[in-house]
Motif scaffolding. Structure first.
Motif, mmCIF file in Angstrom:
data_model
loop_
_atom_site.group_PDB
_atom_site.id
_atom_site.type_symbol
_atom_site.label_atom_id
_atom_site.label_comp_id
_atom_site.label_asym_id
_atom_site.label_seq_id
_atom_site.Cartn_x
_atom_site.Cartn_y
_atom_site.Cartn_z
ATOM 1 N N ASP A 107 16.831 49.062 25.311
ATOM 2 C CA ASP A 107 17.001 47.833 25.815
ATOM 3 C C ASP A 107 16.664 46.591 24.946
ATOM 4 O OD1 ASP A 107 14.393 48.226 26.118
ATOM 5 O OD2 ASP A 107 14.135 47.326 27.892
ATOM 6 N N GLN A 108 16.923 46.917 23.662
ATOM 7 C CA GLN A 108 16.479 45.982 22.336
ATOM 8 C C GLN A 108 17.750 44.771 22.700
ATOM 9 O OE1 GLN A 108 16.882 49.136 21.949
ATOM 10 N NE2 GLN A 108 14.802 49.808 21.883
ATOM 11 N N ASN A 109 17.479 43.678 22.130
ATOM 12 C CA ASN A 109 18.364 42.780 22.017
ATOM 13 C C ASN A 109 18.613 41.858 23.296
ATOM 14 O OD1 ASN A 109 18.555 42.886 19.301
ATOM 15 N ND2 ASN A 109 19.753 44.560 19.794
ATOM 16 N N THR A 110 17.578 42.092 24.345
ATOM 17 C CA THR A 110 17.981 41.277 25.638
ATOM 18 C C THR A 110 17.548 39.947 25.460
ATOM 19 O OG1 THR A 110 15.728 41.756 26.375
ATOM 20 C CG2 THR A 110 17.298 43.443 27.172
ATOM 21 N N VAL A 111 17.895 39.014 26.289
ATOM 22 C CA VAL A 111 17.858 37.496 26.330
ATOM 23 C C VAL A 111 16.966 37.301 27.605
ATOM 24 C CG1 VAL A 111 18.785 35.338 26.476
ATOM 25 C CG2 VAL A 111 19.908 36.962 25.075
ATOM 26 N N GLU A 112 15.696 36.568 27.399
ATOM 27 C CA GLU A 112 14.977 36.298 28.560
ATOM 28 C C GLU A 112 15.761 35.518 29.592
ATOM 29 O OE1 GLU A 112 10.815 34.072 29.695
ATOM 30 O OE2 GLU A 112 10.881 34.952 27.952
ATOM 31 N N THR A 113 15.686 35.932 30.704
ATOM 32 C CA THR A 113 16.159 35.456 32.040
ATOM 33 C C THR A 113 15.485 35.339 33.198
ATOM 34 O OG1 THR A 113 18.466 36.355 31.305
ATOM 35 C CG2 THR A 113 18.209 35.528 33.509
ATOM 36 N N ASP A 114 15.005 34.385 33.709
ATOM 37 C CA ASP A 114 14.329 33.959 35.004
ATOM 38 C C ASP A 114 12.901 35.047 34.638
ATOM 39 O OD1 ASP A 114 15.959 32.540 36.452
ATOM 40 O OD2 ASP A 114 16.989 34.522 37.045
ATOM 41 N N GLY A 115 12.350 34.777 33.655
ATOM 42 C CA GLY A 115 11.133 35.368 33.111
ATOM 43 C C GLY A 115 11.337 37.097 32.946
ATOM 44 N N ARG A 116 12.419 37.368 32.844
ATOM 45 C CA ARG A 116 12.652 38.966 32.735
ATOM 46 C C ARG A 116 13.235 38.888 31.270
ATOM 47 N NH1 ARG A 116 14.938 41.602 38.149
ATOM 48 N NH2 ARG A 116 13.280 40.619 39.556
ATOM 49 N N LYS A 117 12.830 39.991 30.568
ATOM 50 C CA LYS A 117 13.350 40.423 29.199
ATOM 51 C C LYS A 117 12.892 41.985 29.057
ATOM 52 C CE LYS A 117 13.010 39.320 24.265
ATOM 53 N NZ LYS A 117 14.537 39.413 24.209
ATOM 54 N N GLY A 118 13.934 42.708 28.943
ATOM 55 C CA GLY A 118 13.862 44.004 28.733
ATOM 56 C C GLY A 118 13.670 44.779 30.055
ATOM 57 N N HIS A 119 12.621 45.303 30.254
ATOM 58 C CA HIS A 119 12.205 46.022 31.535
ATOM 59 C C HIS A 119 10.688 46.105 31.875
ATOM 60 C CE1 HIS A 119 11.104 48.895 28.613
ATOM 61 N NE2 HIS A 119 10.492 49.555 29.452
ATOM 62 N N ARG A 120 10.532 46.340 33.169
ATOM 63 C CA ARG A 120 9.171 46.700 33.513
ATOM 64 C C ARG A 120 9.037 48.076 33.856
ATOM 65 N NH1 ARG A 120 6.294 44.418 38.169
ATOM 66 N NH2 ARG A 120 7.696 45.476 39.419
ATOM 67 N N SER A 121 7.850 48.710 33.538
ATOM 68 C CA SER A 121 7.730 50.212 33.813
ATOM 69 C C SER A 121 6.153 50.289 34.288
ATOM 70 C CB SER A 121 8.078 50.997 32.702
ATOM 71 O OG SER A 121 7.356 50.694 31.516
ATOM 72 N N GLY A 122 5.923 51.718 35.052
ATOM 73 C CA GLY A 122 4.700 51.801 35.370
ATOM 74 C C GLY A 122 4.653 53.127 36.206
ATOM 75 N N THR A 123 3.331 53.294 36.416
ATOM 76 C CA THR A 123 2.907 54.599 37.204
ATOM 77 C C THR A 123 3.327 54.655 38.603
ATOM 78 O OG1 THR A 123 1.248 54.790 35.709
ATOM 79 C CG2 THR A 123 1.088 56.199 37.483
ATOM 80 N N VAL A 124 3.728 55.559 39.169
ATOM 81 C CA VAL A 124 3.882 55.824 40.438
ATOM 82 C C VAL A 124 3.107 56.614 41.019
ATOM 83 C CG1 VAL A 124 5.706 56.314 42.596
ATOM 84 C CG2 VAL A 124 6.548 55.037 40.465
ATOM 85 N N GLY A 125 2.411 56.452 42.411
ATOM 86 C CA GLY A 125 1.329 57.464 42.927
ATOM 87 C C GLY A 125 -0.069 57.243 42.449
#
Length: 149
Positions: A107-125
């Protein structure tokens, strides 16, 4: 899968479109050849090899860890070894993965939109997520979902 049937290995591809928005597409690795790794071992299905300068690491996301919006540092395969994790793309799609599920982060080369750029990730559980990461040295593609068909 029957003995003579070519494998189809599913993976998620996090990619960037021409407008700089990240998306996730369910894809499959399908290019396999039945051959031996080293004689006299029996043949096994082998996928395409990439010999591009790669970095391999294992990373551990602690319980409750969430990475704010960011791009993958390089195109990279991410393979959960234990625990579960999620990836949320800019289009709002959230995918949760555990051991045996694969993601290709491009997801390189994304453009910030509504405070989002690229992705969010995290632990589940309630356990840490242990991930193996294989980073490529080659530049990312744009608007090419499922490029590893």
């Amino acid at each position: 899968m029957s003995p003579g049937e070519k494998p189809r290995i599913p993976y998620w591809h996090l990619w960037t479109d021409e407008q700089g928005v990240s998306h996730q597409t369910r894809c499959a690795l399908t290019e396999f050849d039945l051959k031996t790794m080293q004689a006299p071992a029996d043949p096994q299905w082998q996928g395409q090899r990439t010999t591009d300068g790669m970095t391999v690491m294992v990373t551990v996301q602690p319980i409750g860890w969430v990475g704010t919006w960011h791009e993958n540092p390089k195109p990279q395969w991410i393979i959960p070894l234990s625990g579960r994790w999620f990836v949320e793309s800019m289009d709002g799609q959230r995918v949760e993965m555990g051991p045996g599920e694969i993601s290709f982060g491009e997801d390189q080369n994304t453009v910030e939109t509504d405070g989002r750029k690229g992705h969010r990730s995290g632990t589940v559980g309630e356990v840490a997520a242990v991930l193996m990461v294989v980073q490529f040295a080659t530049p990312p593609t744009v608007a090419s979902p499922c490029r590893f068909a």
